[in-house]
Design an enzyme around this catalytic site. Structure first.
Site, PDB file in Angstrom:
ATOM      1  N   PHE A 105      32.037  99.973  13.338  1.00  0.00           N
ATOM      2  CA  PHE A 105      31.048  99.442  14.281  1.00  0.00           C
ATOM      3  C   PHE A 105      31.574  99.419  15.702  1.00  0.00           C
ATOM      4  CE2 PHE A 105      29.631  97.593  10.269  1.00  0.00           C
ATOM      5  CZ  PHE A 105      28.247  97.675  10.364  1.00  0.00           C
ATOM      6  N   ASP A 106      30.760  99.915  16.617  1.00  0.00           N
ATOM      7  CA  ASP A 106      30.964  99.682  18.044  1.00  0.00           C
ATOM      8  C   ASP A 106      30.781  98.178  18.287  1.00  0.00           C
ATOM      9  OD1 ASP A 106      31.000 100.198  20.889  1.00  0.00           O
ATOM     10  OD2 ASP A 106      28.818 100.024  20.847  1.00  0.00           O
ATOM     11  N   LEU A 107      31.249  97.677  19.423  1.00  0.00           N
ATOM     12  CA  LEU A 107      31.137  96.237  19.701  1.00  0.00           C
ATOM     13  C   LEU A 107      30.006  95.929  20.688  1.00  0.00           C
ATOM     14  CD1 LEU A 107      32.096  93.330  19.459  1.00  0.00           C
ATOM     15  CD2 LEU A 107      33.942  93.856  21.072  1.00  0.00           C
ATOM     16  N   ASP A 108      30.176  96.313  21.947  1.00  0.00           N
ATOM     17  CA  ASP A 108      29.176  96.000  22.973  1.00  0.00           C
ATOM     18  C   ASP A 108      27.927  96.849  22.779  1.00  0.00           C
ATOM     19  OD1 ASP A 108      30.858  94.171  24.434  1.00  0.00           O
ATOM     20  OD2 ASP A 108      31.989  95.912  25.125  1.00  0.00           O
ATOM     21  N   VAL A 119      28.795 103.384  13.566  1.00  0.00           N
ATOM     22  CA  VAL A 119      27.535 102.761  13.975  1.00  0.00           C
ATOM     23  C   VAL A 119      27.661 102.362  15.449  1.00  0.00           C
ATOM     24  CG1 VAL A 119      25.858 100.926  13.529  1.00  0.00           C
ATOM     25  CG2 VAL A 119      27.256 101.834  11.636  1.00  0.00           C
TER      26      VAL A 119
END
Length: 225
Positions: free
Chosen positions: A11-14, A168
């Site tokens: 997963f990406d964060l921002d 993602v």
């Protein structure tokens, strides 16, 4: 039914886990003021959310590499003190990753944000517990591309079955980084990228809500209730 499912989710964060728009744009405004640039339209700075900061200062304000590096330092002065905490977890996201984890899926964060900041954000949100590893960039902006971060995440977690692993994220950098590492990518529309951006970059799947990600774990839409 979904035509493909995955066992490991990066997963990406921002823009994917948290809406960090206020903290990031405030910090960009703070940095730009050092150079006599006053921005009042916050939405104009949304392009800074996701990509490496040095890249964005160069692309959108024509800063030289040296000036961009200085601007990043100014950005971090504000971000470390205040901006890092100006975040909100996207509605439905925690329920989604809780469900994934309870069903045996491996969850990893892969972000262009410096790893030390990413860990603080996830601890602050109470979400760090769901992830087996949190991978990010270095403070000196080495490992600064999304492709490099994903490569590092895969190596750190000893992930070898790439066909069962998916990235993602909400921006083209997530898609491009995934493709460079031989991964599929799920683009999310609730973040800061557009459908066109994600499609043009080659996203394999596109979803509108965090809970829509679950169909790529089970092969069909799943409720978290």
């Amino acid at each position: 039914m979904c035509d493909k499912t995955y066992d490991t989710f990066l997963f990406d964060l921002d823009g994917t886990i948290v809406d960090s728009s206020v903290g990031i744009t405030d910090s960009v405004m703070y940095a730009l003021k050092r150079y006599g640039i006053v921005e009042t339209d916050r939405t104009k700075l949304y392009s800074f959310i996701g990509p490496p900061l040095t890249e964005s200062f160069g692309k959108y304000y024509s800063f030289s590499p040296e000036r961009a590096a200085e601007a990043v330092e100014a950005y971090r002065e504000h971000y470390q003190e205040k901006g890092i905490y100006e975040i909100e977890v996207y509605e439905g996201f925690e329920d989604t990753i809780k469900h994934l984890k309870e069903n045996g899926k491996k969850l990893v964060v892969a972000t262009s944000k410096p790893e030390v900041f990413a860990r603080k954000v996830l601890d602050y949100c109470g979400l760090a517990q769901y992830f087996g590893y949190i991978a990010g960039a270095e403070l000196d902006e080495s490992r600064g591309t999304k492709a490099a971060v994903i490569e590092y995440a895969l190596a750190s977690c000893r992930i070898r079955h790439k066909s069962r692993t998916v990235m993602v994220g909400d921006r083209e950098h997530d898609v491009i980084g995934a493709k460079k590492n031989g991964l599929d990518c799920i683009g999310v529309l609730y973040g800061f990228g557009s459908r066109k951006e994600l499609e043009d970059a080659g996203a394999d799947h596109i979803v509108s809500r965090p809970e829509d990600i679950l169909k790529y774990a089970h092969g069909a839409a799943v409720t978290t209730e």
